[in-house]
Design a protein around this motif. Structure first.
Motif, PDB file in Angstrom:
ATOM      1  N   ALA A 186       0.950  -1.021  -0.044  1.00  0.00           N
ATOM      2  CA  ALA A 186      -0.016   0.079  -0.121  1.00  0.00           C
ATOM      3  C   ALA A 186       0.829   1.112  -0.149  1.00  0.00           C
ATOM      4  CB  ALA A 186      -0.957  -0.051   1.345  1.00  0.00           C
ATOM      5  N   PHE A 187       0.638   2.150  -0.708  1.00  0.00           N
ATOM      6  CA  PHE A 187       1.124   3.466  -0.892  1.00  0.00           C
ATOM      7  C   PHE A 187       0.672   4.330   0.405  1.00  0.00           C
ATOM      8  CE2 PHE A 187       2.217   7.978  -2.496  1.00  0.00           C
ATOM      9  CZ  PHE A 187       3.536   7.789  -2.511  1.00  0.00           C
ATOM     10  N   ASP A 188       1.508   4.440   1.306  1.00  0.00           N
ATOM     11  CA  ASP A 188       1.267   5.220   2.560  1.00  0.00           C
ATOM     12  C   ASP A 188       2.456   6.027   2.964  1.00  0.00           C
ATOM     13  OD1 ASP A 188       2.901   3.383   3.824  1.00  0.00           O
ATOM     14  OD2 ASP A 188       1.167   2.465   4.956  1.00  0.00           O
ATOM     15  N   GLN A 189       2.509   6.808   3.932  1.00  0.00           N
ATOM     16  CA  GLN A 189       3.466   7.494   4.375  1.00  0.00           C
ATOM     17  C   GLN A 189       4.653   6.606   4.674  1.00  0.00           C
ATOM     18  OE1 GLN A 189       3.029  10.293   7.586  1.00  0.00           O
ATOM     19  NE2 GLN A 189       5.090  11.036   7.629  1.00  0.00           N
ATOM     20  N   PHE A 190       4.780   5.609   5.037  1.00  0.00           N
ATOM     21  CA  PHE A 190       5.967   4.811   5.442  1.00  0.00           C
ATOM     22  C   PHE A 190       6.526   4.250   4.201  1.00  0.00           C
ATOM     23  CE2 PHE A 190       8.027   0.356   6.027  1.00  0.00           C
ATOM     24  CZ  PHE A 190       8.729   0.920   6.608  1.00  0.00           C
ATOM     25  N   ALA A 191       5.567   3.786   3.072  1.00  0.00           N
ATOM     26  CA  ALA A 191       6.314   3.286   1.948  1.00  0.00           C
ATOM     27  C   ALA A 191       6.663   4.490   1.085  1.00  0.00           C
ATOM     28  CB  ALA A 191       5.062   2.670   1.116  1.00  0.00           C
ATOM     29  N   PHE A 192       6.028   5.725   0.976  1.00  0.00           N
ATOM     30  CA  PHE A 192       6.810   6.836   0.564  1.00  0.00           C
ATOM     31  C   PHE A 192       8.005   7.060   1.296  1.00  0.00           C
ATOM     32  CE2 PHE A 192       7.481  11.520   0.679  1.00  0.00           C
ATOM     33  CZ  PHE A 192       7.719  11.767  -0.661  1.00  0.00           C
ATOM     34  N   GLU A 193       8.365   7.316   2.254  1.00  0.00           N
ATOM     35  CA  GLU A 193       9.495   7.511   2.889  1.00  0.00           C
ATOM     36  C   GLU A 193      10.648   6.573   2.422  1.00  0.00           C
ATOM     37  OE1 GLU A 193       8.880   8.307   7.242  1.00  0.00           O
ATOM     38  OE2 GLU A 193       7.539   9.783   6.801  1.00  0.00           O
TER      39      GLU A 193
END
Length: 176
Positions: A162-169
């Motif tokens: 899932a593209f969330d804040q953690f994955a983005f970072e």
């Protein structure tokens, strides 16, 4: 002879009327297709704008005083079958002399499939890339209703998430 001429004129008028009706129906069909294309295009451009806004929120959280990061929007001109030509905005994120881009790729895309065939989403509703120009992470919109849902996968990766804040970072750090 007069009856034959009148019959011939009648047939010709019928053909002319048929062609006129045909052209009118084609015009209506084109108007409907353009309306559908405009709706699809506007819906996609809105989704990309919302994604950009979310990314900017995450970047502001990471650098609230804008000391290290410089973020600017940039237009991308795209052309797609069934949608036509349109403009969607992406982001350019500068970190010193390094630069990452959030690039809208297309609304009409196939779902992601890894090199091993392990990851597969049968339907995607658009793709945006996070890239440094050499490597990239592909961000797929995997749901649009009732709201956008995005997934991310590294270009040569094997794991979609899932593209969330953690994955983005994690993707951001990997590209830097």
């Amino acid at each position: 002879a007069g009856a034959a001429v009148r019959a011939s004129l009648f047939v010709r008028r019928s053909l002319v009327e048929s062609l006129k009706d045909f052209i009118a129906s084609q015009a209506q069909k084109l108007r409907n297709e353009e309306s559908q294309a405009a709706h699809k295009r506007d819906e996609w451009v809105g989704a990309v704008d919302r994604l950009n806004q979310q990314i900017m929120v995450w970047l502001t959280y990471a650098d609230p005083d804008h000391v290290v990061l410089e973020v600017r929007e940039t237009p991308y001109l795209l052309r797609e079958e069934g949608i036509g030509s349109y403009e969607a905005r992406g982001l350019v994120i500068s970190v010193g002399r390094r630069e990452l881009r959030v690039e809208p790729i297309a609304r009409n895309v196939a779902g992601p499939l890894s090199a091993t065939g392990v990851n597969h989403v049968s339907r995607a509703y658009g793709r945006v890339d996070l890239t440094d120009g050499l490597q990239k992470f592909m961000i797929f919109r995997v749901e649009k209703d009732p709201e956008d849902r995005w997934s991310i996968i590294k270009q040569d990766g094997f794991r979609m998430q899932a593209f969330d804040q953690f994955a983005f970072e994690e993707a951001f750090k990997a590209l830097l």
